[in-house]
Enzyme design. Structure first.
Site, mmCIF file in Angstrom:
data_model
loop_
_atom_site.group_PDB
_atom_site.id
_atom_site.type_symbol
_atom_site.label_atom_id
_atom_site.label_comp_id
_atom_site.label_asym_id
_atom_site.label_seq_id
_atom_site.Cartn_x
_atom_site.Cartn_y
_atom_site.Cartn_z
ATOM 1 N N ASP A 31 -50.382 -45.505 24.013
ATOM 2 C CA ASP A 31 -49.288 -44.538 23.910
ATOM 3 C C ASP A 31 -48.079 -45.055 24.677
ATOM 4 O O ASP A 31 -48.123 -46.117 25.289
ATOM 5 C CB ASP A 31 -49.728 -43.164 24.428
ATOM 6 C CG ASP A 31 -50.312 -43.219 25.848
ATOM 7 O OD1 ASP A 31 -50.136 -44.247 26.535
ATOM 8 O OD2 ASP A 31 -50.939 -42.236 26.270
ATOM 9 N N ASN A 100 -54.736 -31.624 31.607
ATOM 10 C CA ASN A 100 -54.944 -30.567 30.620
ATOM 11 C C ASN A 100 -55.922 -30.993 29.529
ATOM 12 O O ASN A 100 -56.008 -30.345 28.487
ATOM 13 C CB ASN A 100 -53.607 -30.137 30.009
ATOM 14 C CG ASN A 100 -52.879 -31.291 29.335
ATOM 15 O OD1 ASN A 100 -53.366 -32.416 29.294
ATOM 16 N ND2 ASN A 100 -51.696 -31.017 28.800
ATOM 17 N N HIS A 102 -55.863 -33.883 27.878
ATOM 18 C CA HIS A 102 -55.311 -34.728 26.814
ATOM 19 C C HIS A 102 -55.907 -36.137 26.845
ATOM 20 O O HIS A 102 -56.382 -36.615 27.871
ATOM 21 C CB HIS A 102 -53.778 -34.761 26.851
ATOM 22 C CG HIS A 102 -53.156 -35.520 27.976
ATOM 23 N ND1 HIS A 102 -52.014 -35.107 28.611
ATOM 24 C CD2 HIS A 102 -53.485 -36.694 28.586
ATOM 25 C CE1 HIS A 102 -51.663 -35.971 29.539
ATOM 26 N NE2 HIS A 102 -52.548 -36.952 29.549
ATOM 27 N N GLU A 107 -51.941 -33.802 23.211
ATOM 28 C CA GLU A 107 -51.975 -32.618 24.068
ATOM 29 C C GLU A 107 -52.877 -31.540 23.470
ATOM 30 O O GLU A 107 -53.284 -31.621 22.301
ATOM 31 C CB GLU A 107 -50.558 -32.066 24.224
ATOM 32 C CG GLU A 107 -49.603 -32.994 24.965
ATOM 33 C CD GLU A 107 -49.773 -32.924 26.471
ATOM 34 O OE1 GLU A 107 -49.002 -32.231 27.134
ATOM 35 O OE2 GLU A 107 -50.718 -33.574 26.989
#
Length: 207
Positions: A31, A100, A102, A107
């Site tokens: 990413d 979170n 991810h 996400e």
């Protein structure tokens, strides 16, 4: 495919110390931060170029990255996924677990079969980005390989360290498979290996 960020850096350094013959590896980035300058030393591309490609002795032509330029990011990551598919998929994927849940910049809300894309980041991820860049940048978008490509990797190593990862670790391992925690989709993958420290594992019921 190695992830960037703090979590796997020690692993990359230890591999470099062993001076293994890794020159035949092909490295695909996972990413990238959208809007962070291409020249920024701490963006994903430049970090992995130093910590993995150069440190492991891999020729630069065997390193494939994603553009952080907003106007180029989507087309860049789509070509990136096509290149991965043509190469036969990923043999080994190294991941850090987001606070979170991810994976990459996929996400919460990302579908299990999602493809490459540009993603709006949650506030907790934006704050983590701000801290990573010491306040210089706080990107609120990420460009990422999709969960479909991630979950198709033959072997996945995922790491989580520190008490701030404990909730995500519990959701990943003991929670229901759900878009609320993208890492929960790793459940049932035969090639997943999870590495935790005690604080990150603190909320697990079955330790």
């Amino acid at each position: 495919m190695p992830a960037a960020g703090n979590t796997p850096l020690e692993l990359y350094g230890r591999i470099a110390e062993k001076e293994l013959p890794l020159g035949r590896l092909t490295v695909f980035i996972l990413d990238e931060y959208v809007g962070v300058p291409v020249s920024e030393p701490r963006n994903c591309t430049n970090l992995l170029r130093r910590a993995v490609v150069k440190a492991w002795g891999i020729p630069g032509a065997q390193f494939f990255w994603i553009s952080s330029v907003e106007e180029e990011a989507l087309e860049s990551v789509r070509r990136h996924e096509e290149r991965i598919e043509k190469a036969g998929g990923l043999d080994v994927l190294i991941l850090g677990l987001g606070q979170n849940g991810h994976l990459g910049f996929n996400e919460p809300g990302s579908a299990e079969d999602s493809g490459a894309g540009v993603v709006e980041l949650e506030p907790i991820s934006v704050e983590a980005n701000r801290q990573w860049f010491d306040g210089k940048y706080a990107p609120d978008k990420g460009v990422t390989v999709g969960l479909k490509t991630i979950l198709a990797a033959r072997k996945i190593l995922i790491m989580a360290y520190g008490p701030h990862k404990a909730t995500a670790v519990q959701a990943m391992i003991e929670g229901r498979r759900s878009v609320r925690c993208p890492a929960s989709f790793l459940q049932g993958h035969a090639g997943v290996h999870v590495f935790l420290d005690e604080p990150a594992a603190a909320k697990l019921r079955s330790r």
